[in-house]
Write a protein that holds these residues in place. Structure first.
Motif, PDB file in Angstrom:
ATOM      1  N   GLU A 160       2.757  -1.511  -7.157  1.00 47.46           N
ATOM      2  CA  GLU A 160       1.404  -1.149  -7.501  1.00 47.46           C
ATOM      3  C   GLU A 160       0.395  -1.430  -6.328  1.00 47.46           C
ATOM      4  OE1 GLU A 160      -2.030  -3.971  -9.276  1.00 47.46           O
ATOM      5  OE2 GLU A 160      -0.551  -3.286 -10.905  1.00 47.46           O
ATOM      6  N   ARG A 161       0.477  -2.421  -5.485  1.00 49.41           N
ATOM      7  CA  ARG A 161      -0.201  -2.587  -4.449  1.00 49.41           C
ATOM      8  C   ARG A 161       0.297  -1.862  -3.347  1.00 49.41           C
ATOM      9  NH1 ARG A 161      -4.326  -3.259  -5.128  1.00 49.41           N
ATOM     10  NH2 ARG A 161      -4.648  -4.305  -3.006  1.00 49.41           N
ATOM     11  N   VAL A 162       1.507  -1.692  -3.128  1.00 50.88           N
ATOM     12  CA  VAL A 162       1.749  -0.742  -1.964  1.00 50.88           C
ATOM     13  C   VAL A 162       1.119   0.842  -2.311  1.00 50.88           C
ATOM     14  CG1 VAL A 162       4.114   0.485  -1.163  1.00 50.88           C
ATOM     15  CG2 VAL A 162       3.906  -1.986  -1.444  1.00 50.88           C
ATOM     16  N   THR A 163       1.380   1.240  -3.579  1.00 46.75           N
ATOM     17  CA  THR A 163       1.014   2.387  -3.878  1.00 46.75           C
ATOM     18  C   THR A 163      -0.733   2.812  -3.878  1.00 46.75           C
ATOM     19  OG1 THR A 163       2.737   2.784  -5.550  1.00 46.75           O
ATOM     20  CG2 THR A 163       0.724   4.201  -5.875  1.00 46.75           C
ATOM     21  N   ALA A 164      -1.242   1.483  -4.191  1.00 47.16           N
ATOM     22  CA  ALA A 164      -2.685   1.420  -4.215  1.00 47.16           C
ATOM     23  C   ALA A 164      -3.212   1.550  -2.703  1.00 47.16           C
ATOM     24  CB  ALA A 164      -3.371   0.214  -4.849  1.00 47.16           C
ATOM     25  N   LEU A 165      -2.679   0.725  -1.790  1.00 47.64           N
ATOM     26  CA  LEU A 165      -2.914   0.767  -0.297  1.00 47.64           C
ATOM     27  C   LEU A 165      -2.340   2.143   0.468  1.00 47.64           C
ATOM     28  CD1 LEU A 165      -2.170  -2.848   0.157  1.00 47.64           C
ATOM     29  CD2 LEU A 165      -4.383  -1.717  -0.028  1.00 47.64           C
ATOM     30  N   LYS A 166      -1.523   2.765  -0.072  1.00 49.37           N
ATOM     31  CA  LYS A 166      -1.057   3.794   0.464  1.00 49.37           C
ATOM     32  C   LYS A 166      -0.120   3.655   1.587  1.00 49.37           C
ATOM     33  CE  LYS A 166      -4.337   6.827  -1.548  1.00 49.37           C
ATOM     34  NZ  LYS A 166      -5.639   7.736  -1.679  1.00 49.37           N
ATOM     35  N   ILE A 167       0.602   2.580   1.310  1.00 53.20           N
ATOM     36  CA  ILE A 167       1.487   2.236   2.723  1.00 53.20           C
ATOM     37  C   ILE A 167       2.991   2.271   2.020  1.00 53.20           C
ATOM     38  CG2 ILE A 167      -0.118   1.061   3.711  1.00 53.20           C
ATOM     39  CD1 ILE A 167       1.085  -1.660   2.723  1.00 53.20           C
ATOM     40  N   SER A 168       3.902   2.202   3.169  1.00 53.61           N
ATOM     41  CA  SER A 168       5.616   2.131   2.582  1.00 53.61           C
ATOM     42  C   SER A 168       5.809   0.997   2.361  1.00 53.61           C
ATOM     43  CB  SER A 168       6.353   3.083   3.620  1.00 53.61           C
ATOM     44  OG  SER A 168       6.304   2.290   4.671  1.00 53.61           O
ATOM     45  N   ARG A 215       6.618  -0.362   5.893  1.00 57.18           N
ATOM     46  CA  ARG A 215       5.413  -0.841   6.517  1.00 57.18           C
ATOM     47  C   ARG A 215       4.948  -2.079   6.218  1.00 57.18           C
ATOM     48  NH1 ARG A 215      -0.428   2.383   6.858  1.00 57.18           N
ATOM     49  NH2 ARG A 215      -1.569   0.502   7.848  1.00 57.18           N
TER      50      ARG A 215
END
Length: 126
Positions: free
Chosen positions: A11-19, A22
């Motif tokens: 959820e957090r990776v998606t929300a922050l738009k990072i892989s 990364r």
């Protein structure tokens, strides 16, 4: 492996738009650290690892583990207060934080890590 941990990391990776890669690298781990958690190849990370990961994912470790539904949580507020009150008494700490902030804003993560280590060494010597 904790299903909530996997879900909240995703959820957090998606929300922050990072892989995943990364986020893993910015937290100071190998590129596959998050992938190993998500796929179940690794066990629940230790407290220090969770803290580093939570910092990169802009939440607190309790949120990642499902112990809180608040992204910032009480720990985030208490930590911010401690930094603010200490920084007011330590102009060198404020300057170090500004340098790190500028390095991170420019995308120089490794340089920011070096600056943090130097500042921590200087504080430890005092």
């Amino acid at each position: 492996m904790n299903a909530i941990l996997k879900e909240r990391i995703g959820e957090r990776v998606t929300a922050l738009k990072i892989s995943w890669r990364r986020a893993s690298l910015e937290a100071g781990f190998e590129a596959g650290f998050i992938q190993d958690i998500i796929t179940g190849r690794s066990q629940v990370p230790g407290e220090d690892a969770l803290s580093s990961l939570a910092t990169v994912l802009k939440c607190n470790p309790a949120y990642l583990m499902g112990q809180s539904d608040d992204l910032a949580g009480a720990m985030g507020a208490a930590g911010a207060t401690a930094i603010t009150s200490d920084a007011g008494q330590r102009p060198d700490a404020v300057m170090a934080l500004r340098i790190v902030d500028e390095l991170l804003a420019a995308g120089h993560v490794e340089a920011a890590k070096v600056a943090v280590r130097r500042a921590l060494k200087a504080i430890a010597v005092e």
